[in-house]
Design an enzyme around this catalytic site. Structure first.
Site, mmCIF file in Angstrom:
data_model
loop_
_atom_site.group_PDB
_atom_site.id
_atom_site.type_symbol
_atom_site.label_atom_id
_atom_site.label_comp_id
_atom_site.label_asym_id
_atom_site.label_seq_id
_atom_site.Cartn_x
_atom_site.Cartn_y
_atom_site.Cartn_z
ATOM 1 N N ASP A 1 0.818 -1.213 0.000
ATOM 2 C CA ASP A 1 0.000 0.000 0.000
ATOM 3 C C ASP A 1 0.848 1.259 0.000
ATOM 4 O OD1 ASP A 1 -0.475 1.283 3.090
ATOM 5 O OD2 ASP A 1 0.350 -0.731 2.974
ATOM 6 N N TYR A 2 0.274 2.298 -0.585
ATOM 7 C CA TYR A 2 0.928 3.604 -0.635
ATOM 8 C C TYR A 2 0.827 4.261 0.739
ATOM 9 C CZ TYR A 2 1.217 3.627 -5.753
ATOM 10 O OH TYR A 2 1.530 3.352 -7.061
#
Length: 218
Positions: free
Chosen positions: A3-4
């Site tokens: 995930d960012y």
């Protein structure tokens, strides 16, 4: 899962062009601690957990156009203290305030806002509502949509690239949840997949003013 990390806040640094916020993300330090140090006027080493917690709430609150009332409720402080905190934040990151004003002015004139890739969200009916809360919502959406929408655009680009890169592997991309991609794979492909994910999700050719940070867990 990959995930960012803080993608909307990173995009805020990009679209506002605020050199202080850009510096916070390119320095390699904890961005919430950096914000706390600046807003409270202390050295980075002297930032307490409570200072960082407050700075984090403001950082994310700003992205969603949070008012002093929302921040006060979130942090359990008075409205006056919340307003003082917001004022200090904007004094620290002046171009963030300029960005917010610019988006509200743009949506008022054009009836829509758009992502960095030109995807539009129309808000004219909400802006013309007789209900004050709906008009307030439209202004918050005008600030957040270019950030949240651009984040959505970027993860779609990353998904296409990852999908092509793992075509001949057993690994499968099975789900996207907001800023996160979820995979199923045999353990033997773990290291190779990590490399591919980091390469594809970094999106270095998008010329963002701050790097995208990716957290991988398995």
């Amino acid at each position: 899962s990959a995930d960012y990390s803080q993608i909307e806040l990173r995009l805020l640094a990009h679209v506002s062009g605020d050199e202080h916020l850009i510096h916070d993300f390119t320095s390699g330090e904890d961005v919430h601690a950096m914000t706390a140090a600046k807003v409270f006027g202390v050295e980075l080493k002297d930032v307490t957990k409570d200072m960082r917690r407050k700075a984090k709430a403001v950082n994310f609150g700003i992205v969603y156009g949070q008012s002093k009332y929302g921040l006060a409720k979130n942090l359990g402080i008075t409205n006056a203290e919340a307003q003082e905190f917001i004022d200090k934040y904007f004094a620290t990151y002046p171009r963030v305030k300029e960005y917010m004003n610019r988006e509200i002015e743009f949506v008022t004139q054009n009836g829509y806002v758009e992502t960095e890739f030109g995807r539009k969200r129309y808000l004219s009916s909400e802006l013309q509502s007789s209900n004050y809360q709906i008009r307030e919502f439209a202004q918050r959406a005008a600030i957040n949509q270019p950030l949240q929408g651009t984040a959505a655009d970027l993860i779609k680009i990353a998904m296409i690239r990852v999908d092509k890169a793992i075509e001949k592997m057993e690994a499968k991309m099975i789900m996207q949840v907001h800023d996160e991609l979820v995979f199923e794979l045999p353990k033997t492909e773990l290291e190779k997949l990590k490399e591919i994910i980091l390469d594809c999700m970094a999106l270095k050719d998008q010329n963002l003013k701050v790097p995208l940070d990716i957290d991988i867990n398995y």
